[in-house]
Scaffold this motif. Structure first.
Motif, PDB file in Angstrom:
ATOM      1  N   UNK A 512      64.809  76.622 -14.326  1.00 58.56           N
ATOM      2  CA  UNK A 512      66.228  76.522 -14.419  1.00 58.56           C
ATOM      3  C   UNK A 512      66.092  75.653 -15.910  1.00 58.56           C
ATOM      4  N   UNK A 513      65.006  74.356 -15.697  1.00 61.97           N
ATOM      5  CA  UNK A 513      65.464  73.253 -16.859  1.00 61.97           C
ATOM      6  C   UNK A 513      64.623  73.817 -17.573  1.00 61.97           C
ATOM      7  N   UNK A 514      63.843  74.417 -17.874  1.00 63.13           N
ATOM      8  CA  UNK A 514      63.763  75.103 -19.227  1.00 63.13           C
ATOM      9  C   UNK A 514      64.459  76.235 -20.336  1.00 63.13           C
ATOM     10  N   UNK A 515      65.581  77.043 -19.291  1.00 62.16           N
ATOM     11  CA  UNK A 515      66.405  77.703 -19.823  1.00 62.16           C
ATOM     12  C   UNK A 515      67.820  77.077 -19.993  1.00 62.16           C
ATOM     13  N   UNK A 516      67.805  75.979 -20.406  1.00 62.54           N
ATOM     14  CA  UNK A 516      68.276  74.419 -20.873  1.00 62.54           C
ATOM     15  C   UNK A 516      69.567  74.304 -19.666  1.00 62.54           C
ATOM     16  N   UNK A 517      69.730  74.427 -18.534  1.00 61.39           N
ATOM     17  CA  UNK A 517      70.019  73.587 -18.197  1.00 61.39           C
ATOM     18  C   UNK A 517      70.514  72.183 -17.862  1.00 61.39           C
ATOM     19  N   UNK A 518      71.288  71.828 -17.410  1.00 62.52           N
ATOM     20  CA  UNK A 518      71.218  70.202 -17.942  1.00 62.52           C
ATOM     21  C   UNK A 518      71.187  69.275 -15.940  1.00 62.52           C
ATOM     22  N   UNK A 519      70.847  68.316 -16.474  1.00 66.09           N
ATOM     23  CA  UNK A 519      70.745  67.772 -14.681  1.00 66.09           C
ATOM     24  C   UNK A 519      72.151  67.517 -13.933  1.00 66.09           C
ATOM     25  N   UNK A 520      72.534  67.107 -14.667  1.00 68.38           N
ATOM     26  CA  UNK A 520      74.111  67.456 -13.385  1.00 68.38           C
ATOM     27  C   UNK A 520      74.607  69.353 -12.828  1.00 68.38           C
TER      28      UNK A 520
END
Length: 717
Positions: A512-520
């Motif tokens: 999900x991080x690789x797809x651009x989802x942010x920390x929050x």
């Protein structure tokens, strides 16, 4: 100019070169999950400071987070293995093996000569963060090692312990065990460096032998001295055992190297790749700016779902209902107290109650890995507040350290956590139907009828759904614990996470991080999936309506209001008429419960006194003599010997113990590990048989009886 940008899992790197291949600028910065924003910041700076111009200059991207960003600025994407290999082939034609360890992935590249041609073979691990830079840093934070010290910590000369690097969850469990056993942080980190290199050589290389010259790339290989030492020691041994080469330590320094610009090899590979082809003309920042301000949110709503709250009004109503349920134990001096201590997996907590059962003081200590030191710190805090005149009328213990410390401290009762937590909850909610306790590394669900526990579910084998997992993800994003809820509520869209195994969930986070989802947004998504993991995956409860209507949430994880919101919404979706309460002291519920139980003990307390606890002398031994030999597991135990002034000692032991000393054994996987010789083992086995006779396994007896073959009464013809 040509720009090569590497958008990795935790950092962004770039290298800018002119038309003659001279490096004009380079940078290496953490993006804290805001990859698009970091790339925008880089490009804007390069436009202003170096005249990087749309329509003229070119930009090539690589890395796990680059596929979405590259088209927005006209950039071309290069697969990261291709990028790294291209840079290595250009700069180091004599290299035959490359190991690149990143924030959340690892790569192994072999270069071989086949029919006069140089070919490469690539192996990659990106499904789990175990053994990567993120996990090494997380472990260092857990052990209280500052970042500046971590880089200089070594590998050679330390006792090594078993730590799994194949799976981040198992590795964390191993580190917890070593920490509780009092193993020094230096030995734990050396063992972790050992595990990372062993994981690379035994699993990632798929049976191939790395040959010299070896190139070590990536932040961990560059920044951690101990990791480089472990590589050289292992490769030196492998080459010697296989009769390939017998190298001195000095030769290994020359054969296993960390090159200059090792952080930028993927970026450099993009540049070299661009030099051999056309395309990738920079188009400017307009589309990237639109993506950051609008586009990514629209895309995320299609792929994910709405946030934990749909409006500010909904958030205000929720906070109005639940913020007032939390209370603080207001310190109050009294003459007589009962003390309840909860020695948990990550913290040690204590609650003091008056004779009437009123909580009058609380304190806690982040676990130092040694139960004696944790106990000293706790009782020191109690003594400093109440003074020497206070009378302790009862001492109760619960948690993982209760059995170890009962005799050392002189406890009046030591009870299992389920009993302690049930007592702590029912003190405030006498008619509760269900108590859900989510702690640091376990989940407990207690089902009650008429004030008695009739069923309970306990999960301590998987990190999925517990507080330590959530805390670990927050720490990875450099987010303080107290800010998790606020940030989670701010997420307008959240990713869909899969319920279940913590290893798969960890992999899901990386994707999900690789797809651009942010920390929050990731944290909000984890809060949203937590109830599924608690009730269905860990608790195996598919019908909440059968559990009851009055639910009590406790445990330190429920101090996080975003988790409480997700829990309440989930429970009410299954049981619309349910009442969901938060324990007034969620983090201290277990300690409070055992303090109330200690208050009920009759007679003079067995507590040894504050002076005795403060002056406890102990020593810890972990060696070949402490290894358990009762089964093939050969658990590496630790003997913690404490001087209490009574006892016959153990002069016959492989690690002799003088009179007046008491031995605690930790690091054992089963009850047999608590004894040292055959006579003690016989006593232990007799006790186990006695318990089995007193509390027979009815299901086992029924199974044996039902399927027991009957003797034929007559001959069958």
């Amino acid at each position: 100019m040509i720009l090569g940008i590497d958008v990795g899992s935790t950092t962004c790197k770039y290298v800018l070169v002119d038309d003659r291949g001279n490096i004009l600028d380079k940078a290496y910065e953490r993006h804290n999950t805001k990859t698009a924003e970091k790339v925008y910041e880089f490009l804007k700076k390069l436009e202003e400071n170096f005249g990087f111009k749309p329509g003229r200059d070119r930009v090539y991207f690589t890395g796990s987070g680059a596929t979405l960003i590259a088209p927005l600025v006209g950039g071309k994407f290069v697969q990261e293995v291709v990028a790294v290999s291209t840079a290595v082939e250009k700069l180091h034609p004599d290299v035959r093996f490359v190991s690149e360890i990143g924030g959340e992935d690892m790569k192994a590249i072999f270069f071989k000569e086949v029919d006069g041609k140089r070919v490469k073979q690539v192996f990659m691990q990106n499904a789990c963060a175990g053994g990567t830079g993120t996990f090494i840093e997380k472990t260092a934070r857990k052990l209280g090692i500052p970042q500046e010290k971590l880089g200089s910590m070594g590998y050679k000369g330390y006792n090594l312990h078993k730590v799994s690097a194949k799976c981040g969850i198992f590795a964390e469990a191993d580190v917890n065990t070593l920490q509780k056993a009092g193993v020094p942080p230096e030995e734990i980190m050396a063992s972790l460096f050992e595990a990372v290199v062993y994981q690379n050589l035994s699993q990632l290389t798929k049976g191939n032998t790395p040959m010299w010259k070896v190139l070590l790339l990536g932040g961990p290989n560059l920044f951690f001295k101990g990791l480089r030492e472990a590589w050289r020691v292992h490769l030196q041994r492998i080459w010697k055992e296989k009769g390939l080469r017998d190298c001195t330590d000095q030769e290994m320094e020359e054969l296993v190297v960390v090159p200059e610009n090792s952080l930028y090899y993927a970026s450099l590979g993009c540049v070299f790749y661009a030099m051999e082809e056309e395309g990738g003309v920079y188009e400017g920042l307009d589309r990237l700016r639109w993506w950051i301000e609008e586009g990514q949110y629209q895309e995320k709503l299609k792929e994910g779902k709405r946030g934990l709250v749909s409006s500010e009004e909904e958030l205000r109503e929720f906070l109005k209902e639940y913020e007032g349920q939390y209370k603080k134990i207001v310190p109050k001096k009294v003459k007589r107290i009962a003390i309840g201590c909860d020695f948990g997996s990550t913290t040690a907590k204590a609650v003091c109650v008056s004779e009437e059962g009123e909580p009058v003081f609380s304190c806690y200590q982040i676990s130092k890995g040694n139960p004696i030191e944790d106990a000293k710190s706790i009782f020191r805090q109690i003594r400093e507040f109440f003074g020497d005149d206070v009378e302790v009328i009862g001492l109760g213990l619960t948690g993982y350290g209760k059995d170890l410390l009962k005799d050392v401290l002189g406890a009046d009762c030591a009870v299992v956590e389920t009993v302690a937590h049930a007592t702590g909850a029912m003190h405030f909610f006498k008619d509760a139907d269900c108590i859900c306790d989510v702690g640091g590394v376990d989940v407990k669900i207690l089902i009650l009828r008429n004030g008695s526990v009739v069923d309970f579910r306990l999960n301590s084998q998987c990190s999925s759904g517990n507080g330590a997992f959530l805390q670990g993800v927050a720490e990875r994003f450099n987010i303080p614990l107290e800010d998790i809820a606020k940030l989670a509520f701010s997420a307008k869209a959240i990713p869909n996470f899969t319920m279940g195994c913590g290893v798969f969930l960890q992999s899901d986070i990386v994707n999900q991080q690789r797809k651009g989802w942010k920390a929050e947004e990731i944290l909000a998504g984890l809060c949203a999936v937590l109830p599924l993991n608690v009730w269905i995956y860990a608790g195996n409860i598919n019908n909440l309506a059968q559990v009851g209507k009055k639910f009590v949430l406790q445990g330190g994880t429920h101090k996080n209001l975003a988790v409480v919101k997700a829990q309440r919404d989930f429970i009410k979706s299954k049981v619309p008429e349910a009442q969901v309460f938060v324990h007034p002291y969620p983090g201290e519920a277990g300690a409070l419960g055992v303090a109330l139980l200690a208050l009920e003990t009759k007679g003079k307390s067995q507590f040894r006194g504050f002076d005795a606890v403060e002056n406890l002398t102990y020593r810890a031994t972990t060696s070949q003599e402490t290894v358990c030999r009762w089964c093939p597991m050969n658990c590496q135990r630790t003997f913690i010997d404490v001087f209490v002034g009574e006892g016959e000692g153990r002069p016959w032991s492989k690690v002799p113990l003088e009179r007046g000393w008491l031995r605690l054994i930790v690091g054992n996987a089963c009850p047999k590990g608590l004894v040292e010789d055959e006579s003690e083992l016989k006593i232990l086995q007799q006790e186990l048989r006695r318990v089995q006779d007193e509390f027979p396994n009815i299901a086992q007896i029924a199974r044996k009886t039902a399927f027991k073959p009957k003797r034929a009464s007559q001959k069958v013809h």
